[in-house]
Write an enzyme that holds these catalytic residues in place. Structure first.
Site, PDB file in Angstrom:
ATOM      1  N   LYS A   1       0.812  -1.217   0.000  1.00 47.14           N
ATOM      2  CA  LYS A   1       0.000   0.000   0.000  1.00 47.14           C
ATOM      3  C   LYS A   1       0.854   1.281   0.000  1.00 47.14           C
ATOM      4  CE  LYS A   1      -4.033  -2.107   2.286  1.00 47.14           C
ATOM      5  NZ  LYS A   1      -4.991  -1.996   3.426  1.00 47.14           N
TER       6      LYS A   1
ATOM      7  N   TYR B   1     -12.354  -1.994  -3.925  1.00 45.81           N
ATOM      8  CA  TYR B   1     -12.853  -2.155  -2.552  1.00 45.81           C
ATOM      9  C   TYR B   1     -14.388  -2.059  -2.480  1.00 45.81           C
ATOM     10  CZ  TYR B   1      -8.340  -2.231  -0.075  1.00 45.81           C
ATOM     11  OH  TYR B   1      -7.112  -2.584   0.436  1.00 45.81           O
TER      12      TYR B   1
ATOM     13  N   ASN C   1      -2.025   0.492   6.717  1.00 46.52           N
ATOM     14  CA  ASN C   1      -1.481  -0.741   7.284  1.00 46.52           C
ATOM     15  C   ASN C   1      -0.642  -1.564   6.309  1.00 46.52           C
ATOM     16  OD1 ASN C   1      -3.577  -1.660   5.761  1.00 46.52           O
ATOM     17  ND2 ASN C   1      -4.628  -2.756   7.402  1.00 46.52           N
TER      18      ASN C   1
ATOM     19  N   HIS D   1      -2.261  -5.357   1.626  1.00 45.36           N
ATOM     20  CA  HIS D   1      -3.560  -6.011   1.451  1.00 45.36           C
ATOM     21  C   HIS D   1      -3.308  -7.446   1.011  1.00 45.36           C
ATOM     22  CE1 HIS D   1      -7.519  -7.069  -0.160  1.00 45.36           C
ATOM     23  NE2 HIS D   1      -6.841  -7.593  -1.170  1.00 45.36           N
TER      24      HIS D   1
ATOM     25  N   GLU E   1      -9.626 -10.688  -7.459  1.00 42.22           N
ATOM     26  CA  GLU E   1      -8.620  -9.633  -7.313  1.00 42.22           C
ATOM     27  C   GLU E   1      -7.435  -9.827  -8.268  1.00 42.22           C
ATOM     28  OE1 GLU E   1      -7.751  -9.476  -3.111  1.00 42.22           O
ATOM     29  OE2 GLU E   1      -9.795  -8.830  -2.620  1.00 42.22           O
TER      30      GLU E   1
HETATM   31  P1  ATP Z   1      -7.058  -6.039   3.544  1.00 41.75           P
HETATM   32  O1  ATP Z   1      -8.419  -6.314   2.946  1.00 41.75           O
HETATM   33  O2  ATP Z   1      -6.493  -4.692   3.164  1.00 41.75           O
HETATM   34  O3  ATP Z   1      -6.097  -7.153   3.351  1.00 41.75           O
HETATM   35  P2  ATP Z   1      -8.132  -6.759   6.089  1.00 41.75           P
HETATM   36  O4  ATP Z   1      -8.812  -7.872   5.387  1.00 41.75           O
HETATM   37  O5  ATP Z   1      -7.285  -7.077   7.269  1.00 41.75           O
HETATM   38  O6  ATP Z   1      -7.223  -5.915   5.120  1.00 41.75           O
HETATM   39  P3  ATP Z   1     -10.652  -5.357   5.947  1.00 41.75           P
HETATM   40  O7  ATP Z   1     -11.621  -5.485   7.049  1.00 41.75           O
HETATM   41  O8  ATP Z   1     -10.884  -6.119   4.677  1.00 41.75           O
HETATM   42  O9  ATP Z   1      -9.194  -5.673   6.526  1.00 41.75           O
HETATM   43  O10 ATP Z   1     -10.506  -3.811   5.614  1.00 41.75           O
HETATM   44  C1  ATP Z   1      -9.902  -3.402   4.405  1.00 41.75           C
HETATM   45  C2  ATP Z   1      -8.963  -2.264   4.691  1.00 41.75           C
HETATM   46  O11 ATP Z   1      -9.724  -1.150   5.108  1.00 41.75           O
HETATM   47  C3  ATP Z   1      -7.948  -2.492   5.813  1.00 41.75           C
HETATM   48  O12 ATP Z   1      -6.778  -3.145   5.423  1.00 41.75           O
HETATM   49  C4  ATP Z   1      -7.645  -1.065   6.236  1.00 41.75           C
HETATM   50  O13 ATP Z   1      -6.677  -0.465   5.387  1.00 41.75           O
HETATM   51  C5  ATP Z   1      -8.973  -0.371   6.052  1.00 41.75           C
HETATM   52  N1  ATP Z   1      -9.703  -0.340   7.316  1.00 41.75           N
HETATM   53  C6  ATP Z   1     -10.325  -1.365   7.930  1.00 41.75           C
HETATM   54  N2  ATP Z   1     -10.893  -0.973   9.088  1.00 41.75           N
HETATM   55  C7  ATP Z   1     -10.622   0.354   9.199  1.00 41.75           C
HETATM   56  C8  ATP Z   1     -10.941   1.360  10.154  1.00 41.75           C
HETATM   57  N3  ATP Z   1     -11.655   1.077  11.234  1.00 41.75           N
HETATM   58  N4  ATP Z   1     -10.490   2.605   9.932  1.00 41.75           N
HETATM   59  C9  ATP Z   1      -9.777   2.911   8.823  1.00 41.75           C
HETATM   60  N5  ATP Z   1      -9.446   2.013   7.879  1.00 41.75           N
HETATM   61  C10 ATP Z   1      -9.855   0.760   8.063  1.00 41.75           C
HETATM   62 MG    MG Z   2      -9.936  -7.611   3.530  1.00 43.63          MG
END
Ligand code: ATP
Ligand code: MG
Length: 137
Positions: A9, A49, A112, A115, A126
């Protein structure tokens, strides 16, 4: 052999952490079989997304993903989807296990660093979102 889609990211590409993150994947037995650096538009980030479009952080997430270039990769290996998520660690770096990418590099729950696809169905969608058949060997 299983394949999954990984994104390094903007917070990580900006801090020049691509090599350190790829080393984590490779050390875990995952192989990079496709890779490119791209700069997503807001619209493309939104489409990628789409499943999160009702979540309160959706707008912030799309703007962040379009803020700087990202590195999109296909990782291959036995149980690649689960293994990649293990190496990434929990979404929130404060909850992530020691040694994971998010523990070591992530700045916050939003920024973070990585992804990873979360299921076989999302990996297929994806990978096809970013790579054509010609780019996959
Ligand atoms: P990813 O899909 O990016 O691998 P993940 O599966 O751990 O991560 P998801 O719940 O799918 O997390 O959320 C997608 C992305 O949205 C997260 O990686 C993060 O960057 C962002 N995100 C999730 N929760 C929050 C939040 N509470 N505040 C801000 N950003 C968030
Ligand atoms: Mg996810």
């Amino acid at each position: 052999v299983e394949r999954t889609l990984s994104i390094i990211k903007p917070d990580a590409t900006k801090r020049n952490l691509t090599g350190k993150i790829v080393a984590k994947f490779e050390d875990a037995g995952l192989r990079v079989v496709a890779s490119k650096r791209i700069h997503l538009s807001d619209k493309q980030a939104g489409a990628f997304y789409a499943e999160h479009s009702e979540r309160p952080f959706y707008g912030e997430l799309c703007a962040f993903m379009a803020s700087e270039p990202v590195v999109v990769q296909v990782l291959e290996g036995e149980g690649a989807i689960a293994k990649n998520r293990e190496v990434m660690g929990a979404t929130d770096p404060a909850q992530a296990d020691a040694g994971t990418i998010r523990k070591e590099f992530a700045l916050s729950k939003g920024e973070n660093s990585v992804h990873g696809s979360d299921s076989e169905a999302s990996a297929a969608r994806e990978i096809a979102f970013f790579f054509s058949g010609l780019e996959l060997v």
